[in-house]
Design an enzyme around this catalytic site. Structure first.
Site, PDB file in Angstrom:
ATOM      1  N   LYS A  99       0.956  83.892 -42.947  1.00 13.66           N
ATOM      2  CA  LYS A  99       0.917  85.070 -42.367  1.00 13.66           C
ATOM      3  C   LYS A  99       0.496  85.933 -43.193  1.00 13.66           C
ATOM      4  O   LYS A  99       0.841  86.282 -44.279  1.00 13.66           O
ATOM      5  CB  LYS A  99       2.512  85.377 -42.178  1.00 13.66           C
ATOM      6  CG  LYS A  99       2.819  86.133 -40.971  1.00 13.66           C
ATOM      7  CD  LYS A  99       4.370  85.814 -40.685  1.00 13.66           C
ATOM      8  CE  LYS A  99       4.674  87.029 -39.774  1.00 13.66           C
ATOM      9  NZ  LYS A  99       6.263  87.096 -39.579  1.00 13.66           N
TER      10      LYS A  99
HETATM   11  C1  E4P Z   1       7.317  88.718 -36.932  1.00 12.97           C
HETATM   12  O1  E4P Z   1       6.943  87.814 -37.085  1.00 12.97           O
HETATM   13  C2  E4P Z   1       8.100  89.509 -37.592  1.00 12.97           C
HETATM   14  O2  E4P Z   1       8.725  88.592 -38.325  1.00 12.97           O
HETATM   15  C3  E4P Z   1       9.372  90.006 -36.589  1.00 12.97           C
HETATM   16  O3  E4P Z   1       9.208  89.743 -35.447  1.00 12.97           O
HETATM   17  C4  E4P Z   1       9.663  91.579 -36.965  1.00 12.97           C
HETATM   18  O4  E4P Z   1      10.598  92.079 -35.965  1.00 12.97           O
HETATM   19  P1  E4P Z   1      11.519  93.302 -36.109  1.00 12.97           P
HETATM   20  O5  E4P Z   1      10.549  94.386 -35.852  1.00 12.97           O
HETATM   21  O6  E4P Z   1      12.567  93.103 -35.517  1.00 12.97           O
HETATM   22  O7  E4P Z   1      11.813  93.432 -37.801  1.00 12.97           O
END
Ligand code: E4P
Length: 217
Positions: free
Chosen positions: A87
């Site tokens: 990522k």
């Molecule tokens: C995406 O891969 C992130 O881990 C995640 O969806 C972020 O979500 P949040 O806005 O609830 O922190």
């Protein structure tokens, strides 16, 4: 549409996996910190454990922000297991790194995508997934699902292979709307997945069936 769970909590990953509908897992540094995972070895081991639990793509996020750092970190993450997807944040060096990973057979998930322009860039660089954060877009008064629809349209008409991974899901309705507009993947908290189960008429109907069933015993 594939279902990923967006957590580093092993009990929640297990529960979603046992439901039989889980296709993968996404994590991020905030989710790892929430579980109290601390230190390089602990982090690497945690990813390994998740990979052994779930047969699907597991996103593991780099914390470097410069090209060389992202590459070094990403190579180590990718070496943990064949299902690791590195990522990478949507920044200039991130785009360069995604291209490098693509050319070197390492799959990536471009995170922190908030616009169609960013989605085009990471697709051009060959990301396996683009992750628009729809909840955070809604939080500032815009429409996150509309962005998913726009990106999906662009990828389809342009023939990009990058999958649209709807992230930052806040509720079951987000999942339904993402499915409607053609998201390839939704990564969701366990509560939102379980929220899809709920309907008061199901509960009322089941209670009645069970009550009437007693008359047939
Ligand atoms: C995406 O891969 C992130 O881990 C995640 O969806 C972020 O979500 P949040 O806005 O609830 O922190």
């Amino acid at each position: 549409m594939k279902f990923f769970i967006d957590t580093a909590n092993l009990a929640q990953i297990r529960e979603a996996n046992e439901l039989g509908i889980l296709d993968g897992v996404t994590t991020n540094p905030s989710l790892m910190a929430k579980e109290g995972i601390k230190g390089y070895d602990a982090i690497m081991n945690h990813y390994k454990t998740i990979c052994e639990m779930v047969n699907g793509d597991i996103s593991a996020e780099v914390i470097s922000t410069d090209f060389n750092g992202i590459i070094e970190e990403g190579k180590k993450l990718a070496a943990i297991h064949k299902n690791i997807v590195v990522k990478v944040p949507m920044i200039k060096d991130g785009v360069k790194a995604i291209k490098w990973f693509t050319d070197n057979g390492i799959r990536t998930n471009c995170t922190l995508v908030f616009s169609a322009g960013q989605a085009i860039l990471c697709a051009k660089a060959g990301a396996a997934y683009a992750s628009p954060f729809i909840g955070r877009i809604d939080d500032i008064g815009w429409d996150g699902v509309q962005l998913i629809e726009q990106i999906k349209h662009i990828y389809t008409v342009q023939g990009f292979k990058t999958k649209v991974l709807a992230a930052s899901i806040r509720n079951p309705n987000h999942i339904i709307r993402c499915a409607e507009v053609g998201a390839d993947v939704c990564t969701c908290p366990l509560d939102s997945i379980l929220g899809l189960l709920k309907h008061p008429l199901t509960d009322i109907g089941l209670a009645k069936f069970l009550e009437d069933a007693k008359k047939t015993l």
